[in-house]
Design a protein around this motif. Structure first.
Motif, PDB file in Angstrom:
ATOM      1  N   ASN A   1      18.287   3.949 -80.564  1.00  0.00           N
ATOM      2  CA  ASN A   1      18.380   4.921 -79.472  1.00  0.00           C
ATOM      3  C   ASN A   1      18.727   6.297 -80.014  1.00  0.00           C
ATOM      4  O   ASN A   1      19.645   6.436 -80.824  1.00  0.00           O
ATOM      5  CB  ASN A   1      19.453   4.509 -78.463  1.00  0.00           C
TER       6      ASN A   1
ATOM      7  N   THR B   1      16.205   5.472 -72.243  1.00  0.00           N
ATOM      8  CA  THR B   1      15.427   4.246 -72.451  1.00  0.00           C
ATOM      9  C   THR B   1      15.986   3.156 -71.531  1.00  0.00           C
ATOM     10  O   THR B   1      17.068   3.299 -70.961  1.00  0.00           O
ATOM     11  CB  THR B   1      15.512   3.774 -73.913  1.00  0.00           C
TER      12      THR B   1
ATOM     13  N   HIS C   1      17.107   0.299 -72.433  1.00  0.00           N
ATOM     14  CA  HIS C   1      18.230  -0.394 -73.064  1.00  0.00           C
ATOM     15  C   HIS C   1      19.043   0.574 -73.911  1.00  0.00           C
ATOM     16  O   HIS C   1      18.502   1.477 -74.539  1.00  0.00           O
ATOM     17  CB  HIS C   1      17.723  -1.539 -73.949  1.00  0.00           C
ATOM     18  N   GLU C   2      20.356   0.349 -73.933  1.00  0.00           N
ATOM     19  CA  GLU C   2      21.249   1.137 -74.768  1.00  0.00           C
ATOM     20  C   GLU C   2      21.747   0.282 -75.933  1.00  0.00           C
ATOM     21  O   GLU C   2      21.570  -0.929 -75.955  1.00  0.00           O
ATOM     22  CB  GLU C   2      22.436   1.655 -73.938  1.00  0.00           C
ATOM     23  N   ASN C   3      22.380   0.959 -76.891  1.00  0.00           N
ATOM     24  CA  ASN C   3      22.971   0.276 -78.059  1.00  0.00           C
ATOM     25  C   ASN C   3      21.933  -0.487 -78.884  1.00  0.00           C
ATOM     26  O   ASN C   3      22.224  -1.537 -79.451  1.00  0.00           O
ATOM     27  CB  ASN C   3      24.095  -0.672 -77.620  1.00  0.00           C
TER      28      ASN C   3
ATOM     29  N   ASP D   1      19.841  -0.705 -82.185  1.00  0.00           N
ATOM     30  CA  ASP D   1      19.818  -0.226 -83.576  1.00  0.00           C
ATOM     31  C   ASP D   1      19.324  -1.372 -84.444  1.00  0.00           C
ATOM     32  O   ASP D   1      20.102  -2.117 -85.032  1.00  0.00           O
ATOM     33  CB  ASP D   1      21.207   0.236 -84.003  1.00  0.00           C
TER      34      ASP D   1
ATOM     35  N   GLU E   1      19.886  -5.452 -77.940  1.00  0.00           N
ATOM     36  CA  GLU E   1      21.122  -5.071 -78.628  1.00  0.00           C
ATOM     37  C   GLU E   1      21.711  -6.221 -79.440  1.00  0.00           C
ATOM     38  O   GLU E   1      22.603  -6.007 -80.276  1.00  0.00           O
ATOM     39  CB  GLU E   1      22.156  -4.558 -77.625  1.00  0.00           C
TER      40      GLU E   1
ATOM     41  N   ALA F   1      13.033   1.199 -77.952  1.00  0.00           N
ATOM     42  CA  ALA F   1      14.059   2.171 -78.356  1.00  0.00           C
ATOM     43  C   ALA F   1      13.678   3.623 -78.103  1.00  0.00           C
ATOM     44  O   ALA F   1      14.498   4.509 -78.330  1.00  0.00           O
ATOM     45  CB  ALA F   1      14.397   1.978 -79.833  1.00  0.00           C
ATOM     46  N   GLY F   2      12.456   3.890 -77.649  1.00  0.00           N
ATOM     47  CA  GLY F   2      12.106   5.282 -77.364  1.00  0.00           C
ATOM     48  C   GLY F   2      10.677   5.646 -77.651  1.00  0.00           C
ATOM     49  O   GLY F   2      10.240   6.756 -77.366  1.00  0.00           O
TER      50      GLY F   2
END
Length: 364
Positions: free
Chosen positions: A127, A133, A135-137, A139, A242, A265-266
């Motif tokens: 993110n 987006t 969803h958050e977090n 990576d 996540e 993620a974007g």
């Protein structure tokens, strides 16, 4: 008690005692010598986004220079002088190379990986602050075996109307990609490695891949190891991304997983990546979807340069220029966070050049 006159002096002394910059990297003598990097602009939006990188590198006075070669996806082979340049320089930055559908022309991307033994593909899907987006977090780092599997290119027509395509999995390649994934996790303070497979159906091929991953996992007791079937992996990616950290995959699954994770993620226009082997590295847009773009985007000059800018930051770090990498990443993330200059795929109307100018203005 400090007087108003002595306050500026006090602040100045405190600033000297607590400097903003700390010593984090001590170069060896000569490390600042400019490095040659092979540059392949490629097809479609490639010249636009590689041109963006050239402008930003020049604005930063980065200690590198480019040796540019014209390579196009419809060529029968990567020119010998290009391979020679990459072997000499050890590092390459490239735009997308279009692969013709069907026919007898093989993928130049696959040729590069095999000729230079770039056995590990790495795509970082995360993110970006300021970019909304679902969803958050998120990576996720997808590490994909790059030289065998379904991309071995071993296909033939058995009889008219029947084609046989061979998937090749070897112990050697499975072990070295597993070792690279765990080593990456260890060096980057990652906590978990997940192996993606279809060993419930392809019991020998994917079974060998899993066996190799399990053996390597025993050498890294501080890193959690798990396994997931590829179809369940795709479902879990779009529902709870996540939960994933580092993912290690055979060739085809890695392509699918990396593009899916990038979309979550974007978008593929902002995800960096690269291909690395023992001696060489090629950096490019992380997810392959959209890396060539379309005629309209090229005509309007509105290709998103963020993915390749972040990939070039990875390249700078690979070349041991960490301060330049940090400056570039910080500037790109600042532009994304402010939200004033974004290309159409990120919900904006900016041209490539407008984004580049904003990144250059944001360099500290």
């Amino acid at each position: 008690m400090a007087t108003s006159r002595s306050t500026p002096l006090l602040k100045h002394l405190l600033a000297r005692l607590n400097p903003v910059r700390s010593v984090t990297y001590m170069p060896r003598p000569g490390d600042g010598t400019p490095r040659a990097v092979t540059l392949i602009p490629g097809d479609g939006i490639g010249p636009l986004v590689t041109g963006a990188v050239e402008q930003v590198m020049e604005a930063m006075h980065a200690p590198l220079y480019f040796e540019k070669y014209e390579v196009y996806g419809d060529m029968k082979a990567v020119p010998a002088e290009v391979l020679e340049s990459i072997r000499k320089n050890k590092v390459c930055l490239k735009g997308g190379l279009a692969t013709p559908m069907g026919g007898g022309v093989s993928s130049l991307n696959v040729q590069l990986r095999k000729e230079l033994d770039l056995y590990a593909s790495l795509v970082n899907c995360f993110n970006l602050p300021g970019l909304p987006t679902r969803h958050e977090n998120v990576d996720i780092v997808v590490i994909r075996e790059n030289t065998e599997g379904e991309y071995s290119g071993l296909e033939h027509e058995v009889v008219p109307g029947v084609v046989e395509s061979l998937k090749v999995i070897t112990k050697f390649c499975s072990e070295r990609i597993a070792k690279y994934a765990f080593e990456y996790a260890y060096l980057n303070n990652r906590k978990k490695v997940t192996a993606v497979h279809k060993a419930n159906i392809m019991k020998l091929a994917d079974g060998l891949f899993l066996e190799s991953c399990r053996e390597v996992a025993t050498r890294y007791p501080s890193i959690k190891y798990s396994e997931i079937i590829v179809d369940n992996c795709c479902m879990q990616l779009v529902s709870k991304p996540e939960q994933f950290d580092v993912m290690v995959t055979p060739n085809l699954y890695g392509n699918l997983v990396a593009n899916t994770a990038a979309g979550i993620a974007g978008g593929t226009g902002v995800m960096p990546g690269g291909n690395v082997g023992a001696d060489h590295a090629v950096f490019e847009q992380g997810a392959s979807a959209g890396n060539v773009g379309n005629d309209k985007v090229v005509e309007q000059q509105k290709a998103n340069p963020v993915a390749l800018l972040l990939s070039s930051a990875m390249m700078l770090r690979h070349l041991q220029f960490p301060a330049f990498a940090d400056r570039l990443e910080t500037a790109v993330k600042k532009v994304i966070l402010e939200g004033k200059y974004r290309t159409k795929d990120l919900g904006g109307t900016s041209t490539t050049q407008e984004v580049v100018d904003a990144v250059i203005d944001a360099l500290d």
